[in-house]
Each structure stands twice: as C-alpha cells, then as structure tokens.
Design a protein around this motif. Structure first.
Motif, short mmCIF file in Angstrom:
data_model
loop_
_atom_site.label_atom_id
_atom_site.label_comp_id
_atom_site.label_asym_id
_atom_site.label_seq_id
_atom_site.Cartn_x
_atom_site.Cartn_y
_atom_site.Cartn_z
N PRO A 41 0.81 -1.22 0.00
CA PRO A 41 0.00 0.00 0.00
C PRO A 41 0.84 1.27 0.00
CG PRO A 41 -0.88 -1.60 1.53
CD PRO A 41 0.44 -2.13 1.07
N GLU A 42 0.34 2.25 -0.72
CA GLU A 42 1.05 3.52 -0.83
C GLU A 42 0.70 4.46 0.32
OE1 GLU A 42 -0.44 5.05 -4.42
OE2 GLU A 42 0.67 3.69 -5.71
N GLY A 43 1.55 5.44 0.51
CA GLY A 43 1.21 6.60 1.33
C GLY A 43 1.02 6.34 2.81
N TRP A 44 1.66 5.29 3.32
CA TRP A 44 1.52 5.06 4.76
C TRP A 44 2.54 5.94 5.46
CZ3 TRP A 44 1.94 -0.34 7.48
CH2 TRP A 44 1.46 -0.22 8.79
N ARG A 45 2.17 7.16 5.74
CA ARG A 45 3.12 8.16 6.22
C ARG A 45 3.39 8.05 7.72
NH1 ARG A 45 -0.37 10.28 2.59
NH2 ARG A 45 0.53 10.96 0.63
N THR A 46 2.69 7.14 8.39
CA THR A 46 2.92 6.99 9.82
C THR A 46 4.01 5.98 10.11
OG1 THR A 46 1.22 5.28 9.93
CG2 THR A 46 0.53 7.54 10.33
N GLY A 47 4.52 5.32 9.10
CA GLY A 47 5.55 4.30 9.30
C GLY A 47 6.67 4.47 8.31
N ASN A 254 10.11 -2.20 15.15
CA ASN A 254 8.98 -1.72 15.95
C ASN A 254 7.63 -2.11 15.34
OD1 ASN A 254 10.62 -0.27 17.92
ND2 ASN A 254 11.04 1.17 16.25
N TYR A 255 7.65 -3.14 14.51
CA TYR A 255 6.43 -3.72 13.97
C TYR A 255 6.41 -5.21 14.30
CZ TYR A 255 5.56 0.34 10.95
OH TYR A 255 5.30 1.60 10.47
N VAL A 256 5.23 -5.73 14.54
CA VAL A 256 5.02 -7.18 14.55
C VAL A 256 4.26 -7.51 13.28
CG1 VAL A 256 3.86 -9.11 15.69
CG2 VAL A 256 5.06 -7.40 17.06
N ASP A 293 4.17 -0.34 16.70
CA ASP A 293 4.18 0.06 18.11
C ASP A 293 3.53 1.44 18.22
OD1 ASP A 293 4.72 0.85 20.69
OD2 ASP A 293 6.82 0.22 20.66
N PRO A 294 2.40 1.55 18.92
CA PRO A 294 1.72 2.85 18.99
C PRO A 294 2.51 3.91 19.75
CG PRO A 294 0.66 1.26 20.43
CD PRO A 294 1.66 0.51 19.63
N ASP A 295 3.55 3.49 20.48
CA ASP A 295 4.40 4.47 21.16
C ASP A 295 5.43 5.07 20.21
OD1 ASP A 295 3.12 4.07 23.57
OD2 ASP A 295 4.52 2.51 24.23
N VAL A 296 5.59 4.46 19.04
CA VAL A 296 6.56 4.93 18.05
C VAL A 296 5.86 5.53 16.83
CG1 VAL A 296 8.48 4.25 16.54
CG2 VAL A 296 8.22 3.19 18.81
N ALA A 299 -0.83 5.02 15.24
CA ALA A 299 -1.61 3.85 14.86
C ALA A 299 -2.71 3.64 15.87
CB ALA A 299 -0.72 2.61 14.78
N THR A 300 -3.73 2.91 15.46
CA THR A 300 -4.86 2.61 16.35
C THR A 300 -4.67 1.21 16.91
OG1 THR A 300 -6.30 3.95 14.93
CG2 THR A 300 -7.36 2.47 16.52
N LYS A 301 -4.49 1.15 18.19
CA LYS A 301 -4.27 -0.15 18.82
C LYS A 301 -5.50 -1.03 18.64
CE LYS A 301 -2.05 -2.06 22.92
NZ LYS A 301 -1.46 -1.75 24.25
#
Length: 369
Positions: A41-47, A254-256, A293-296, A299-301
């Motif tokens: 997916p494109e444009g995932w600017r949070t990661g 920082n991803y699972v 990781d929502p601390d990094v 993202a919506t837990k």
C-alpha cells in the motif's frame, strides 16, 4: 488407516495421480489464468517509507483463472464412470475412493507439491458442491483459519499477540467467509478492523466498493460475487492455509508482522430459476498485516494495517471491467462462446506449493476448478 492415525497429508495422494495416469485416466480443464504482483500500500506516512515492488501504477493485479471443466476432463469423467476400478484399485490403503471425506491435517508449512489430480466419476452438484475437488477434504469455513500459539513478540505481550491473531482471523472470516459478503454485500465488519491511520487501504477499498478501479479493486481483499450473476451454493466455503508471525526488522523495526496465506473455495450457481450447474471459484490470498508500536508510530491499537497483499483467483473472467466482484464461468458460457479460452500458462488453483509472486502474470489456463 486406524482410528488413531492422523489425517493423510496432501503428498500421500501423489500415488493416486500416477496410478490414474498409468491406466489412461486424465483430468484437465479449460480456462484462463492471470497473475498479479504483490501490492504494498502507498502513502503510509505513519511508518517507514515502503516501496512498491513489481507493481503497476500502485495497483495490484490479481492472477485470475476463468473457465469450467473442458472436454478433456469430460472424457476422463466418462472413462472413470464406466471403469471406476481404475481409480479405486490403486488408492493407497485407508484413502477410500471417490467421495473420501477424511479431513486433512492442518497445514503447518508450505506444501512441497500440489494436491493430487482427483479423477472422481462425477463433478459437483447442488447437494455435493465439493465433489471431485481436493477441497472436499479441506476444513469448513472459519475452522480452517487456525491461529498459531500466542507468545510475546517484539513490542507486544503474549496477551496482545493473542488479541492481534484473533483480530486477524476475524478479518479473514469477515472478508472471505461471511455469506452476506460473499453473496455481494458490503464488507462492513472487515473494513471496521482496518486502521484508519493507513488511509490508502481502508479508504481505497471504500472507494472501490462505490466505483472499482484497477488500483482500488475490492477483490484485492474481499471475496464477493455479483448478486445479479452468481450465488453461493449452501453456506460452506472450504478453507486451507496457515498463519505465522514475526518481529519486524530493518525498515519494519517496531512492527510485529502477521503473515497469512489461505485458499478459499467457493461453489456457486447462476442466479436464475432452475439453474443447477455448480462452478467453483478458488481464491488464494497472501496478506501480511503490520502492527506498529503505537508508542513509536501513529496507529490505532487493536486495528490492522496491511503491509502487503497478493491474490490469485481461479475461475474469474480476466477481461471483465473492474466492478468489485468475482465473475465465474460455467460450461454453458464456454459453449456459447467457443474458442475464447486463453492460451496462457496452465495453473492449478489448488497448488499451494509456490509463492504467488512466482506465478505467471498473464491470463492463462485453469487446469481444474
């Protein structure tokens, strides 16, 4: 096979194929196949800034297969109907014969070969829609989506991993097994499980449900048949596959990551009074869900983000404009338009031994359905 024996694996059916071939029993089908490169997916600017691999303008293409049983298969069916001993005399002990329904053991790793070519005397019917298919021995519906044992991974605790695995299964069920969705409904429950902070997936699919395009095609994630053309026979969809997870590394730190690889088999019939020919559409999906990781990252837990999606659909017209639905072909469709079957590479939609990225990209032929 004794009562205590485990279910027979796919590989143990190989002897069946060779015996059938030696006695002149062959199974083949006409059809077509189109493969799709994986889509990130494109444009995932949070990661991390992920790059699309093998894509085309950001849109993922699916390998599709269209077609129903061809004349070669019909001849084989007739041969077995008159001489069923050609099949049953050579079956390994404990496998029974046509109609064997002993469930297979769960898939714990990628198979090394395709399931054997089953030369049953008869094909699917309204009362037995999986007859003559490897899926006859697959698991029914959601029970076929087994989650691995939860352990602490990366930033997630054991309980968080267990919850994420459950959410992943819930998504796959809602996207591919919900009868309302399969019969053309909106996948509301599945959409609700996608993280709104990854807008190009969730909003893209929502746009596609209104107006599908090559890029925003809902069938990249959801299994749906046009309610004006085909409907599910009964309520059972056969399922086989596996789910694994890992702690992300490098750009995925920082991803699972939860990797899923499942094949769904849908028996359908045309939507018209008196229609009784059953066709099967076989959809395989390889989807990786990323849990940041929502601390990094923002993202919506408890929600899922899609990091990679790839799909292959057997018996779905390759040349139809995108409209967010599968369009299966029936024998009468081939009879009405003879000579229209594609001549591309032959593909077995039940073969789970190869990664989808290794399959041909063009429209090809379906070996069975």
């Amino acid at each position: 096979m004794s009562e205590k024996d485990p279910s027979v694996s796919d590989e143990e059916w190989a002897a069946f194929v060779e015996a059938a071939k030696r006695d002149g029993v062959g199974v083949g089908t006409g059809g077509a196949s189109r493969s799709a490169p994986a889509r990130e997916p494109e444009g995932w600017r949070t990661g991390p800034a992920w790059q699309e691999t093998n894509g085309r303008g950001g849109g993922g293409r699916k390998r599709k297969v269209k077609g129903a049983v061809g004349f070669a298969a019909a001849a084989a069916v007739l041969l077995v109907a008159f001489r069923p001993q050609l099949v049953t005399d050579h079956l390994p002990e404990g496998l029974g014969g046509p109609g064997e329904t002993t469930p297979l053991a769960a898939e714990s790793a990628r198979p090394t070969a395709a399931p054997s070519e089953e030369a049953f005397a008869e094909g699917p019917t309204l009362s037995e829609p999986f007859r003559g298919s490897p899926a006859l021995r697959w698991t029914d519906g959601a029970a076929g989506i087994e989650t691995p044992q939860a352990t602490a991974v990366g930033w997630m605790s054991k309980n968080e991993v267990a919850a994420a695995l459950k959410t992943t299964k819930d998504f796959l069920v809602a996207a591919n097994l919900d009868p309302a969705v399969v019969n053309g409904g909106r996948p509301t429950a599945a959409l609700a499980l996608l993280d709104p902070h990854q807008p190009d997936v969730r909003s893209g699919m929502e746009k596609g449900l209104t107006r599908a395009t090559e890029k925003n095609d809902p069938t990249h994630l959801f299994s749906r048949f046009s309610p004006a053309e085909a409907k599910l026979v009964g309520s059972v969809v056969k399922t086989r596959g596996r789910m694994t997870l890992e702690n992300g590394k490098g750009a995925y730190a920082n991803y699972v990551l939860i990797h899923t690889d499942y094949t769904f088999v849908y028996p359908v019939v045309k939507v018209r009074p008196g229609a009784d020919e059953v066709a099967r559409t076989v959809a395989r999906r390889q989807i990786t869900f990323a849990l940041p990781d929502p601390d990094v990252y923002r993202a919506t837990k408890g929600k899922l983000s899609v990091s990679r999606m790839n799909s292959s659909v057997g018996n779905d017209e390759c040349d139809r404009p995108k409209d967010g639905f599968f369009h299966p072909m029936f024998t009468e469709d081939h009879t009405a338009s003879p000579g229209t079957d594609p001549s591309g590479p032959a593909t077995d939609p039940y073969d789970r031994s190869k990664d989808l990225t290794d399959l041909p990209k063009e429209c090809g032929r379906l070996t069975r359905s």
